[in-house]
Design an enzyme around this catalytic site. Structure first.
Site, short mmCIF file in Angstrom:
data_model
loop_
_atom_site.label_atom_id
_atom_site.label_comp_id
_atom_site.label_asym_id
_atom_site.label_seq_id
_atom_site.Cartn_x
_atom_site.Cartn_y
_atom_site.Cartn_z
N CYS A 178 9.81 58.27 52.58
CA CYS A 178 9.38 58.62 53.94
C CYS A 178 10.43 59.48 54.63
CB CYS A 178 9.13 57.35 54.76
SG CYS A 178 10.63 56.36 54.99
N CYS A 220 13.79 57.87 54.98
CA CYS A 220 14.62 57.94 53.77
C CYS A 220 15.37 59.28 53.73
CB CYS A 220 13.75 57.83 52.52
SG CYS A 220 12.86 56.28 52.38
N CYS A 273 47.44 65.45 22.17
CA CYS A 273 48.39 64.68 22.96
C CYS A 273 47.77 64.25 24.29
CB CYS A 273 49.67 65.47 23.22
SG CYS A 273 49.42 66.94 24.23
N CYS A 322 46.89 66.77 26.87
CA CYS A 322 45.63 67.49 26.60
C CYS A 322 44.48 66.82 27.34
CB CYS A 322 45.31 67.50 25.10
SG CYS A 322 46.63 68.11 24.03
N ASP A 327 24.58 29.16 31.40
CA ASP A 327 23.22 28.74 31.70
C ASP A 327 22.82 27.78 30.59
OD1 ASP A 327 20.61 28.82 32.89
OD2 ASP A 327 19.99 30.05 31.19
N ASP A 381 20.61 34.36 29.61
CA ASP A 381 19.69 35.16 28.79
C ASP A 381 18.40 35.54 29.48
OD1 ASP A 381 18.37 32.70 28.82
OD2 ASP A 381 17.55 33.02 26.82
N ASP A 402 18.66 35.21 35.29
CA ASP A 402 20.12 35.25 35.15
C ASP A 402 20.71 36.60 35.54
OD1 ASP A 402 20.16 32.66 34.18
OD2 ASP A 402 19.89 33.30 32.10
#
Length: 816
Positions: free
Chosen positions: A17, A20, A84, A87, A504, A703, A707
């Site tokens: 919109c 935004c 090196c 660099c 968990d 998992d 979570d």
């Protein structure tokens, strides 16, 4: 001078919109260097006028914070001629100045650059030109791994040829000069046969060949860098060898130009320096090649061809030509080419490369397949669902590569030192020359020259530049071999400081496949009828407990009734209507909210909880109907993994939505230090914050989708790889095997890698701090010790090899 302005146009996401647009524009204007900004809602693009290439990073960050991220691209480049630490800073600096570049990361060990840009603002040619302007070569990193390996092999062959040519030319020079000093017979033969003049002329020709051909690589890079005011290691080698060669050439052809007594030649020093440094680079390249063994192993799992079913006929095609939707035939013993879903047939498939489980898994119709796994004894046809970069194996390879390209916080010190290292060495070399020329013994000019060359040659920014990235490459590679993927290389450093590991329960401590153990109904309800109702409702739920109830009904061959108005109550349970009756299934909290009396079954629930089972209640028309108990089996390795975490000095906490009694029973069985039970999904984040305040840095292992916020909140988020894509995206570390032992391995590798980096950095800094003064001659007044430029070259060449060899020890970390 007025800074030059430039204009960028790039896509912005999340615009819906006019509000935004306003907020996105204001966010861009906050970025330093931005003079004008506008955002177009119609084409979702931002136009920005700014000064200073670094403004792009600020623009991207401001938009991200405002909730309207700029669309970005990542470009991978292969670099050539980097040797090196200085660099690295020069290439990164050159790229960062380009308008549109958000961030540039250079990996010295892999000789690659990863560049994040605002989409469509910077061309590949502009990036390559910027690198070339810094004095190095670059090309787009080939998607074809075979091409990349062929290019590396070609580069290695060229380096080896240069070394052997230099060795053949240098050996006679070394024998003619140094042999005459140490072996009387050689000295007599040279004096009586060649004479000094011819001897020096021969040395001149052979040394010039060494410098012009194999040594040319140092001058092509080092001299232009010197004139640009940004000298690197090649500059030091170029200055040292040219100085020795020029002095020797003058002594050979124009000796009267030198002070009396200083007419000596040092051709052997120039030739030996080039030869030894080339030898060091050959050894370094070989060792570097071994740091990428983990990636090579993963790449070897990719198939090359597949049999495609087209109009009923089979046609063999390259894997690169496959597209989604194609149907492939797989025979016994073949490797599965890309990800897909089984259409017909069945077979057992070896998925050990993903799960670590040695037992093959039965694959039937509608089961998913992962490219790179191996079909065992059956045959089947499957439909391709993912190809190229989207396959699981490609994503794993990408994760490992991203981790190997990471810049750890410890690298900040190295960056500060290397930014000034080479200029400081050149200053010290000049100071050495002046001091020896003024205060040195006769012939002062010779002493001044030799010690100056030694200072230039012994300085080694290579070791400093390689100290961190080679350890990261080998450490993350070793982790990948054990099924531990560091999505963010920074996690290597953060994980070692963790004080507590929060786990968990479901799918992490347990198998995540609960089974129905108890189903006790009140007198008003028949068991099978109620089980059918419960299973019909839970069939619509995605919770693991729901699967257990549905499976129990299937085992009894119960007919499931129709369900209406199903609703999932997050963290509490579910409700629905069956045959006009309102049914609630869930925790004690859910029934308490509905004021349903559960006292008749509360004692049974407590007893089940003490056994480590998860009790649930069923209510029909607001009347208690049944107590259901489900048990989730602990993983085989859970107990031993928690013991190992304790042995590593870590506290272990469990965060679960289960009731307190059930959670306490499991905690007591596993010797868990801290329990947080009856936690709603959003409560896991608060629980983690409390753990941080109590113990310090926290790692969270989970998992599920629920979570993801906790994985993001923790200092280190560790996702079980068998979990959801959302959880994995939020994690810092991914365990490809559903095994908590991976957390132990990750912590072990983290500590070993950081210790290895510290060892490398100590060596690199101590080497330079101690030997540069020795090369300058600080020991000569007291002990009469001077360092030969040839010994300096050998020490410099081997310092990088030492660092890489030390890093390679990480390949042999012992993991229980």
């Amino acid at each position: 001078m007025q800074p030059q302005k430039y204009q960028l146009e790039f896509p912005v996401t999340g615009l819906t919109c006019a509000g935004c647009v306003r907020r996105a524009t204001q966010a861009i204007e906050k970025a330093e260097g931005v003079t004008e900004a506008s955002v177009n809602l119609a084409n979702a693009k931002a136009t920005v006028t700014a000064t200073g290439g670094e403004a792009s990073a600020g623009v991207a960050e401001q938009l991200k914070q405002a909730g309207y991220p700029a669309q970005t691209e990542e470009i991978e480049l292969q670099l050539l001629g980097m040797h090196c630490a200085s660099c690295v800073s020069k290439v990164e600096g050159a790229l960062a100045k380009l308008p549109g570049v958000i961030h540039a990361r250079v990996n010295l060990a892999a000789e690659t650059a990863s560049v994040d840009i605002l989409a469509h603002t910077v061309s590949n040619k502009e990036l390559i030109d910027a690198i070339q302007s810094a004095g190095y070569k670059a090309e787009l990193r080939s998607e074809n791994r075979a091409d990349a390996e062929a290019e590396q092999a070609k580069s290695m062959k060229s380096l080896q040829s240069a070394f052997w040519f230099a060795m053949v030319m240098t050996l006679p020079v070394f024998v003619l000069e140094m042999g005459s000093h140490f072996v009387p017979a050689i000295n007599n033969w040279v004096a009586n046969t060649l004479g000094q003049s011819l001897n020096w002329h021969i040395q001149f020709v052979l040394t010039t060949l060494v410098l012009v051909f194999p040594g040319r690589r140092f001058y092509q890079t080092g001299i232009p860098a010197l004139f640009r005011g940004s000298p690197d290691m090649n500059s030091l080698v170029a200055m040292g060898t040219i100085s020795a060669w020029m002095f020797s050439s003058i002594a050979t052809f124009f000796p009267t130009l030198l002070p009396e007594g200083s007419q000596h030649v040092y051709f052997e020093a120039a030739a030996v320096i080039v030869t030894l440094i080339l030898l060091g680079r050959v050894l370094e390249a070989r060792a570097k090649g071994r740091t990428g063994d983990a990636i090579k192993h993963l790449l070897s799992l990719q198939g090359t061809t597949a049999r495609v079913r087209i109009d009923g006929e089979l046609k063999e095609m390259n894997v690169d030509e496959l597209t989604e939707g194609m149907e492939l035939d797989v025979r016994p013993g073949e490797r599965i080419a890309v990800d897909g879903i089984v259409l017909s047939g069945q077979s057992y498939v070896d998925e050990s490369m993903l799960t670590g489980e040695p037992e093959p898994v039965l694959k039937q119709v509608d089961d998913t397949l992962v490219g790179g796994t191996v079909n065992k004894n059956g045959a089947f046809t499957y439909r391709v669902t993912k190809v190229g970069k989207d396959t699981v194996l490609a994503q794993i390879i990408r994760m490992v590569e991203q981790a190997q390209s990471a810049r750890l916080p410890v690298q900040a010190l190295v960056d500060k030192v290397t930014a000034v290292f080479v200029p400081v060495v050149i200053f010290l070399a000049a100071l050495t020359f002046v001091i020896w020329l003024i205060f040195g013994e006769s012939p002062a000019l010779s002493f001044a020259l030799i010690n100056t060359v030694a200072v230039l040659i012994i300085a080694c920014p290579c070791a400093m530049g390689l100290a961190t990235p080679v350890s990261i490459m080998v450490g993350t590679g070793r982790a990948a071999e054990t099924g531990v993927l560091f999505r963010k290389g920074e996690s290597l450093q953060t994980l070692r400081s963790v004080a507590v590991v929060a786990l968990d329960k479901t799918g992490t401590l347990t198998e995540g496949k609960p089974k129905l153990t108890d189903f006790d109904t009140t007198d008003a309800f028949a068991t099978d009828e109620l089980l059918a109702i419960v299973a019909a409702i839970e069939e619509r739920s995605e919770h693991p407990i729901a699967d257990a109830l549905v499976q129990a009904a299937k085992e009894k061959n119960l007919s499931l009734p129709a369900v209406e108005n199903f609703e999932s109550l997050t963290g509490l349970g579910v409700k629905a209507e069956v045959a006009g009756r309102s049914v609630l299934i869930g925790s004690k909290r859910l029934l308490d909210q509905q004021n349903i009396d559960i006292s008749s079954l509360s004692e049974q629930a407590k007893a089940l909880g003490k056994e480590g089972k998860s009790p649930l209640y069923v209510a029909v028309n607001n009347e208690l109907a049944a107590l259901v108990a489900v048990a989730d089996t602990l993983r085989e390795t859970t107990a031993s993994a928690i013991q190992a975490l304790h042995a590593q000095g870590l506290k272990v906490a469990m965060i679960t939505g289960d009731n307190q009694r059930t959670a306490d029973a499991i905690a007591a069985k596993l010797d868990i230090d801290h329990v947080v039970a009856e936690v709603m999904p959003e409560g896991k984040v608060e629980a983690l914050k409390e753990l941080k305040e109590s113990f310090g840095a926290v790692a969270f292992v989970g998992d599920g989708i629920n979570d993801a916020p906790a994985l993001a909140e923790a200092d280190i988020g560790i996702a079980i790889g068998s979990g959801t894509d959302v959880a994995i995206e939020a994690a810092d570390v991914v365990l490809m095997r559903a095994d908590l032992q991976g957390v132990v391995h990750a912590n072990t590798i983290s500590k070993a890698t950081i210790l290895n980096i510290k060892q490398n950095l100590f060596w690199a800094f101590a080497y330079n701090a101690l030997l540069i003064p020795v090369a300058a001659g600080v020991l000569y007044p007291s002990f009469g010790v001077l360092l030969s430029p040839m010994l300096a070259a050998a020490a410099m060449a081997l310092s990088s090899v030492f660092v890489i060899t030390n890093a390679l020890r990480l390949r042999h970390i012992k993991l229980k």
